[in-house]
Structures are given as C-alpha cells and as structure tokens.
Enzyme design. Structure first.
Site, PDB file in Angstrom:
ATOM      1  N   ASP A 153       0.826  -1.212   0.000  1.00 32.90           N
ATOM      2  CA  ASP A 153       0.000   0.000   0.000  1.00 32.90           C
ATOM      3  C   ASP A 153       0.862   1.265   0.000  1.00 32.90           C
ATOM      4  O   ASP A 153       2.099   1.192   0.029  1.00 32.90           O
ATOM      5  CB  ASP A 153      -0.935  -0.064   1.223  1.00 32.90           C
ATOM      6  CG  ASP A 153      -2.308   0.515   0.926  1.00 32.90           C
ATOM      7  OD1 ASP A 153      -2.411   1.405   0.076  1.00 32.90           O
ATOM      8  OD2 ASP A 153      -3.269   0.065   1.586  1.00 32.90           O
ATOM      9  N   GLU A 187      -0.866   1.733  -4.891  1.00 36.52           N
ATOM     10  CA  GLU A 187      -0.911   3.198  -4.951  1.00 36.52           C
ATOM     11  C   GLU A 187      -2.218   3.452  -5.707  1.00 36.52           C
ATOM     12  O   GLU A 187      -2.527   2.716  -6.633  1.00 36.52           O
ATOM     13  CB  GLU A 187       0.336   3.693  -5.703  1.00 36.52           C
ATOM     14  CG  GLU A 187       0.631   5.177  -5.565  1.00 36.52           C
ATOM     15  CD  GLU A 187      -0.228   6.045  -6.442  1.00 36.52           C
ATOM     16  OE1 GLU A 187      -0.426   7.194  -6.107  1.00 36.52           O
ATOM     17  OE2 GLU A 187      -0.710   5.549  -7.482  1.00 36.52           O
ATOM     18  N   TRP A 188      -3.000   4.430  -5.323  1.00 39.73           N
ATOM     19  CA  TRP A 188      -4.390   4.463  -5.797  1.00 39.73           C
ATOM     20  C   TRP A 188      -4.597   5.249  -7.075  1.00 39.73           C
ATOM     21  O   TRP A 188      -5.701   5.706  -7.374  1.00 39.73           O
ATOM     22  CB  TRP A 188      -5.297   4.990  -4.687  1.00 39.73           C
ATOM     23  CG  TRP A 188      -4.901   4.462  -3.362  1.00 39.73           C
ATOM     24  CD1 TRP A 188      -5.168   3.209  -2.875  1.00 39.73           C
ATOM     25  CD2 TRP A 188      -4.107   5.131  -2.361  1.00 39.73           C
ATOM     26  NE1 TRP A 188      -4.594   3.064  -1.641  1.00 39.73           N
ATOM     27  CE2 TRP A 188      -3.949   4.217  -1.307  1.00 39.73           C
ATOM     28  CE3 TRP A 188      -3.530   6.399  -2.282  1.00 39.73           C
ATOM     29  CZ2 TRP A 188      -3.214   4.547  -0.166  1.00 39.73           C
ATOM     30  CZ3 TRP A 188      -2.804   6.729  -1.151  1.00 39.73           C
ATOM     31  CH2 TRP A 188      -2.659   5.795  -0.104  1.00 39.73           C
ATOM     32  N   GLY A 189      -3.529   5.463  -7.827  1.00 41.73           N
ATOM     33  CA  GLY A 189      -3.697   6.088  -9.142  1.00 41.73           C
ATOM     34  C   GLY A 189      -3.113   7.485  -9.242  1.00 41.73           C
ATOM     35  O   GLY A 189      -2.829   7.965 -10.335  1.00 41.73           O
ATOM     36  N   ASP A 210     -10.428   3.462  -3.259  1.00 39.24           N
ATOM     37  CA  ASP A 210     -11.076   2.226  -2.818  1.00 39.24           C
ATOM     38  C   ASP A 210     -12.502   2.080  -3.357  1.00 39.24           C
ATOM     39  O   ASP A 210     -13.284   3.026  -3.335  1.00 39.24           O
ATOM     40  CB  ASP A 210     -11.129   2.169  -1.287  1.00 39.24           C
ATOM     41  CG  ASP A 210      -9.741   1.935  -0.693  1.00 39.24           C
ATOM     42  OD1 ASP A 210      -8.747   1.959  -1.443  1.00 39.24           O
ATOM     43  OD2 ASP A 210      -9.673   1.725   0.530  1.00 39.24           O
TER      44      ASP A 210
HETATM   45  C1  GLA Z   1      -6.167   1.110   1.597  1.00 37.12           C
HETATM   46  C2  GLA Z   1      -6.301   0.121   0.428  1.00 37.12           C
HETATM   47  C3  GLA Z   1      -7.376  -0.887   0.758  1.00 37.12           C
HETATM   48  C4  GLA Z   1      -7.013  -1.625   2.044  1.00 37.12           C
HETATM   49  C5  GLA Z   1      -6.798  -0.638   3.173  1.00 37.12           C
HETATM   50  C6  GLA Z   1      -6.242  -1.307   4.420  1.00 37.12           C
HETATM   51  O1  GLA Z   1      -7.317   1.870   1.753  1.00 37.12           O
HETATM   52  O2  GLA Z   1      -6.612   0.810  -0.749  1.00 37.12           O
HETATM   53  O3  GLA Z   1      -7.549  -1.800  -0.297  1.00 37.12           O
HETATM   54  O4  GLA Z   1      -5.849  -2.383   1.825  1.00 37.12           O
HETATM   55  O5  GLA Z   1      -5.890   0.392   2.798  1.00 37.12           O
HETATM   56  O6  GLA Z   1      -6.027  -0.413   5.457  1.00 37.12           O
END
Ligand code: GLA
Length: 400
Positions: A153, A187-189, A210
């Site tokens: 993450d 990493e979310w993008g 998410d």
């Molecule tokens: C982030 C990730 C999720 C999950 C949480 C855990 O939000 O994007 O998929 O792994 O952390 O804390």
C-alpha cells in the site's frame, strides 16, 4: 587507465551479475493471466484471524471457487502489531496464535496460494507498522512464511517519497528472497502506476481509490468527507488505461464487492462482467464461508471467468456509447470477441453491437453465445441486439 582497471572490472562484474539476476528473477512469468483470489479487507476490515483465513481457504475449495480458478487467499491490513527487538515484524498474537506460517501452510495444504499485505510508508493505512527501511528484512520473513503474493500500500509515506523507486525496491527485495512473489502495487492512481508499474516489476497496480459496495455515485461520507467509488465510477477511471495491461502486468480497479449486500444480484453480475472484460484481477471480497447460492453462482461463472483469464491478456474497452447504453469488446486469443452490452439507465433497453464496432466486416456470419444464460444463440450477421435490464449486462462471445 591502470589505476582504473580494478574499478572497471568490479563495475563490469556487478553489471553482469545484475543482468543475470534480472533474467532469472524468480518473479519472472508470474500472473500471466489476471490474479484470482480472495482478500479479507472489503468485508472484514481489521477483523482478521487465523480462523477466518482457514475458513476462507476451506470455503474456496468447497464452494467450487478454486475449481473456477480462484487461487490466492490474501490477509489484508491489521495482521501485524509491532516490530520486535531485532526489528522483525510481529503478527497479532491473539488473532494469529500460531503465527503466519501456520496459516500459510494450511492454505498451501488446500492447493491454494497465500498472500499478505504491507505498505511502502512508515505505517499501513490502518496505522500498523509498515515496510519503509525494512524491505529486505520483511521480504525474507515473508518468503520464510511461504508468502506467494504481496499487496503493498501507499499510506504514510514520507513527503517526496518516490513511488516508482519504492516499488522497485520492494520488488528487488522480494526477488532477492528467491521466492516467486506476485507484487500488487496499491498506490491508488495519483502517481499513475500504469506508466511505470510494469517496468518496476509490479504484476498489478491499483488505478483508483477504494471501491465501495454500491453501483454508482460519489457518495459523501457521514462526516462530509469526499468520496467513495461505486462500480461505474471505477469503470470509467479504469477503462481508458487499457493499453497498459497485458500478461504479467494488469490494471487493478480494486477488489470485488460481489456478495457484500449493497447491490442487487443484477448489479453484481454486471460488476463481475465489467471486471472480466477489463481483464481485471478477480479478488473476491465477501464472506465466502456463508454466501447464497446466487452469489456463488455469480462468482463461479466459468464462461465469464474465461473472458477475464483469456491468455491473450487484452483489456477490453468501450467501443460505443449513447447516454446510458454502452457496448464493450475484448479480443480473445482465438480471434473471437467477448462483447458486453451495458445498461446504466433505470429501465430496460435494447442495446445493439455492430460487427464494425468490434472490428469485424459487416457481412461476417458469427456464432453468438450468451455467457450468463449459458446458451448458444445461433449465427448472426452484421450485429447482435438484446434487451438489457436496468443496471444489467448481457455478455456474449462472437465467434466467426
Ligand atoms: C487502503 C487500500 C485498501 C485496504 C486498506 C487497508 O485503503 O486501498 O484496499 O488495503 O488500505 O487499510
């Protein structure tokens, strides 16, 4: 020159060793099709334990999910509590009284693979100890436990921390352990991992924030903070990135919410189908120990899973859109197409896919098969039309 020789020799041999190592990296050839499995987070959050994970492994087998292709059982955040006096990461002794290796051994005994979670910063997203500065030490520990998959993450990273370098570092650490370990970049993008994820040896990378268990809309949280991602929001962010995906390296629009209760079964069928046509990793996130027969049937639809897992590894894309109605197409290895008709609207509508949209000549006669009805629909020329229910999909293969 004479004085430089020893230096040059060291340099040359270092390069040779590095090159040989890269060629034979243990992670080479992993995830040639999008990873499939189950992860604790979407349903259970921090409520993880040995019992839960073993139960999920049992259910993976007894539900038919393993037979349908699901493979990895992944413990997400909150399994870890501290580092010991040697800085080794320590699992929660209450929740994992026999340690993580015992759980991994159990998962392996079922013919499944085992995954775990950490983070590139100082703490995970849930505030547990993370990997920064301990990458090689952790990788060796994970390898000794039998970890096959690491989700890594991006919470609590340092100001200015370089994402590409950080993920390259953990990949090299994992490879140095000698064990083949899938690397899931979480990493979310924001730092566009689809541009560098493959180069640093990531096997999948998140493209969005998410997922939430609803169909559409940026719902605000009760505290007014913004926003969560419904299935359609995620789809619209992930679709344009199709050219980054291929065998060994996949766009990850996040784990499945199928079966978690916030959507209808029609919407869950659409959710799974859209992930399949986008060649997305299929990581179930529901309580697979106690799912309804309908949910089990959705998750184990082998014909839709075959679209996801097609060895050509092409990420399908939207080829036509008019308001709420869309046509998606994915080329399959045998030259046929998977075609998805989507209706985002609130009432049933007929959607037509033309052969031109999917890259076939109009006169071509092709066999159409419905992958949810499990029915051959005979031959069509030029186009295929079907009524699609609200928030639903029709998924077919079109085979010349
Ligand atoms: C982030 C990730 C999720 C999950 C949480 C855990 O939000 O994007 O998929 O792994 O952390 O804390």
């Amino acid at each position: 020159m004479k004085r430089l020789m020893p230096l040059l020799i060291v340099l040359a041999s270092t390069l040779a060793v590095t090159a040989a190592f890269a060629q034979g990296a243990p992670s080479k050839g992993l995830a040639l099709t999008p990873p499939m499995g189950w992860n604790t987070w979407n349903k259970f959050g921090c409520n993880v334990s040995e019992d839960l994970v073993k139960g999920a492994a049992d259910a993976m087998v007894s539900s038919g999910m393993k037979d349908a292709g699901y493979q990895y059982i992944v413990i997400d955040d909150c399994w870890q509590v501290k580092r010991d006096e040697h800085a080794n990461i320590v699992p929660d002794p209450q929740r994992f009284p026999n340690g993580i290796k015992a759980v991994a051994d159990y998962v392996h005994s079922k013919g499944l693979k085992f995954g775990i979670y950490s983070d590139a910063g100082t703490k995970t997203c849930a505030g547990r100890p993370a990997g920064l500065g301990h990458e090689y030490q952790d990788a060796l520990m994970y390898a000794s436990w039998g970890v096959d998959y690491l989700k890594y993450d991006w919470c609590n990273t340092l100001p200015g921390q370089d994402a590409k370098a950080s993920y390259r570092n953990i990949r090299q650490a994992l490879d140095a352990s000698g064990r083949p370990i899938v690397l899931s970049i979480c990493e979310w993008g924001g730092r566009q991992p689809w541009l560098w994820g493959e180069e640093v040896g990531g096997n999948l990378w998140r493209t969005t924030g998410d997922i939430q268990d609803h169909w559409a809309g940026h719902h605000k949280w009760p505290d007014g903070s913004c926003c969560s991602n419904g299935v359609l929001d995620i789809v619209d962010q992930n679709e344009p990135l199709y050219s980054a995906a291929g065998p060994g390296h996949w766009n990850d629009p996040d784990m499945l919410e199928v079966g978690n209760g916030g959507m209808t079964n029609t919407e869950y069928r659409a959710h799974l189908s859209l992930w399949a046509i986008m060649a997305a990793p299929l990581i179930a996130g529901n309580d697979i120990r106690s799912m309804s027969p309908e949910i089990r049937e959705i998750l184990t639809n082998k014909e839709v899973i075959a679209v996801d897992q097609d060895p050509l590894g092409q990420q399908g894309r939207r080829v036509w859109k008019d308001g709420d109605l869309e046509v998606w197409s994915k080329q399959l290895q045998d030259g046929s197409r998977a075609v998805l008709l989507l209706n985002r609207g609130s009432s049933q509508a007929t959607v037509t896919a033309t052969w031109e949209q999917i890259g076939y000549p109009a006169h071509l006669s092709a066999s159409v098969r419905d992958l949810w009805a499990h029915k051959d629909l005979g031959k069509s020329s030029g186009k295929f039309s079907a009524p699609v229910e609200s928030h639903g999909v029709v998924v077919v293969t079109v085979k010349p």
